[in-house]
Design a protein around this motif. Structure first.
Motif, mmCIF file in Angstrom:
data_model
loop_
_atom_site.group_PDB
_atom_site.id
_atom_site.type_symbol
_atom_site.label_atom_id
_atom_site.label_comp_id
_atom_site.label_asym_id
_atom_site.label_seq_id
_atom_site.Cartn_x
_atom_site.Cartn_y
_atom_site.Cartn_z
ATOM 1 N N GLU A 122 0.826 -1.203 0.000
ATOM 2 C CA GLU A 122 0.000 0.000 0.000
ATOM 3 C C GLU A 122 0.864 1.259 0.000
ATOM 4 O O GLU A 122 0.580 2.226 -0.723
ATOM 5 N N LEU A 123 1.943 1.256 0.786
ATOM 6 C CA LEU A 123 2.838 2.408 0.827
ATOM 7 C C LEU A 123 3.525 2.625 -0.518
ATOM 8 O O LEU A 123 3.691 3.766 -0.968
ATOM 9 N N TYR A 124 3.922 1.533 -1.157
ATOM 10 C CA TYR A 124 4.571 1.655 -2.463
ATOM 11 C C TYR A 124 3.602 2.230 -3.488
ATOM 12 O O TYR A 124 3.971 3.108 -4.278
ATOM 13 N N ARG A 125 2.370 1.747 -3.452
ATOM 14 C CA ARG A 125 1.364 2.226 -4.392
ATOM 15 C C ARG A 125 1.060 3.713 -4.166
ATOM 16 O O ARG A 125 0.872 4.474 -5.123
ATOM 17 N N MET A 126 1.076 4.152 -2.912
ATOM 18 C CA MET A 126 0.734 5.527 -2.595
ATOM 19 C C MET A 126 1.890 6.495 -2.810
ATOM 20 O O MET A 126 1.699 7.611 -3.296
ATOM 21 N N LEU A 127 3.106 6.073 -2.455
ATOM 22 C CA LEU A 127 4.234 7.001 -2.413
ATOM 23 C C LEU A 127 5.159 6.917 -3.623
ATOM 24 O O LEU A 127 5.745 7.929 -4.022
ATOM 25 N N VAL A 128 5.322 5.734 -4.200
ATOM 26 C CA VAL A 128 6.306 5.553 -5.268
ATOM 27 C C VAL A 128 5.657 5.512 -6.650
ATOM 28 O O VAL A 128 6.137 6.152 -7.593
ATOM 29 N N SER A 129 4.574 4.787 -6.769
ATOM 30 C CA SER A 129 3.965 4.584 -8.086
ATOM 31 C C SER A 129 3.556 5.877 -8.803
ATOM 32 O O SER A 129 3.645 5.944 -10.028
ATOM 33 N N PRO A 130 3.110 6.934 -8.081
ATOM 34 C CA PRO A 130 2.709 8.152 -8.797
ATOM 35 C C PRO A 130 3.874 8.974 -9.356
ATOM 36 O O PRO A 130 3.643 9.848 -10.198
ATOM 37 N N ILE A 131 5.119 8.727 -8.934
ATOM 38 C CA ILE A 131 6.251 9.557 -9.347
ATOM 39 C C ILE A 131 6.471 9.457 -10.862
ATOM 40 O O ILE A 131 6.518 8.361 -11.423
ATOM 41 N N ALA A 132 6.601 10.612 -11.495
ATOM 42 C CA ALA A 132 6.888 10.687 -12.940
ATOM 43 C C ALA A 132 5.901 9.870 -13.763
ATOM 44 O O ALA A 132 6.275 9.198 -14.726
ATOM 45 N N GLY A 133 4.658 9.925 -13.371
ATOM 46 C CA GLY A 133 3.638 9.210 -14.123
ATOM 47 C C GLY A 133 3.766 7.702 -14.061
ATOM 48 O O GLY A 133 3.255 7.002 -14.941
#
Length: 267
Positions: A122-133
């Motif tokens: 969940e943290l990866y999906r929220m914090l990392v996945s949105p970076i640079a599209g």
């Protein structure tokens, strides 16, 4: 289960001493480069180097046993065979347990989720996945997949793929000859315990689209992180006949006494 793309983060239960890889078991790490640039229509580039056949390293047995234990918990049965042979038998039992292919796919997704510590996905999906599209996350998981999953799939290399927006990124993983497909001998096992659940897992649990393109002629497979797959019912791969050596298709031919009945009953 190829699944794949298994461990982006070692479970907290891994002994610290086990995290020290020997130099022989290391893959050569390339510098992490988030390179995405516009290109004209171009076929996917597969960077296959002249690397020797992958040899299991120090942590491979740990990863195999962890993955198998989660699969056994889901299936409620374990094979008497040790190692990879036993894993394949459990995977085959998983495909036979479900009343439908959807049941098998959902069970396989649960197995993948169970491999990760709580809240990490969940943290990866929220914090990392949105970076640079989403491109940064796609590049990261491609490199981690190639590094951590060779025990399951065999030799892997990160390669450049074309994204839907016309740019290209180093967010692909090319599996030269998938050990999981080769040992299971079954397209149904490949699709329902690996391809479809792995695509679903990355999209829904980590926020990263993934298209997997297995080649049933040479057993290679192309992972394309950052590319949405077609809907399962629209995927042309479901029309593929099973392998000549598929045990499930063979049993079906024997029962029906029709040599034309080549479609795997579990695909």
């Amino acid at each position: 289960m190829k699944p794949v793309a298994l461990l982006l983060h070692p479970p907290a239960t891994i002994p610290s001493a086990a995290l020290r890889f020997s130099s022989k078991s290391h893959l050569r790490n390339r510098p992490l480069s988030f390179s995405c640039f516009a290109v004209q229509s171009e076929s996917t580039k597969v960077e296959v180097s002249s690397k020797p056949e992958y040899k299991p390293g120090m942590l491979d047995d740990f990863f195999l046993n962890l993955f198998r234990s989660k699969m056994v918990q889901e299936v409620g049965w374990d094979s008497e065979k040790p190692g990879y042979d036993g894993l394949i038998e459990v995977a085959n039992r998983l495909t036979m347990k479900g009343k439908s292919n959807s049941d098998t796919i959902e069970a396989s997704v649960r197995i993948l989720i169970a491999l990760f510590p709580p809240l990490l996905l969940e943290l990866y999906r929220m914090l990392v996945s949105p970076i640079a599209g989403g491109k940064v996350a796609a590049i990261m998981v491609a490199r981690v997949t190639a590094f951590t999953c060779q025990w399951l799939m065999g030799t892997c290399t990160v390669n450049s793929i074309e994204l839907p927006d016309g740019s290209s990124c180093q967010s692909g993983v090319f599996v030269e000859k998938c050990k999981y497909l080769e040992e299971s001998k079954c397209i149904g096992i490949c699709l329902n315990t690996c391809k479809f659940p792995t695509q679903s897992f990355f999209k829904n649990q980590m926020g990263i689209p993934l298209l997997m393109e297995p080649n049933f002629n040479d057993y290679s497979c192309q992972f394309k992180f950052g590319v949405l797959p077609p809907l399962p019912e629209e995927d042309s791969i479901l029309k593929e006949p099973c392998l000549e050596i598929c045990p499930n298709a063979t049993r079906r031919r024997e029962v029906l006494n029709k040599m034309s009945a080549t479609q795997c009953p579990k695909a």
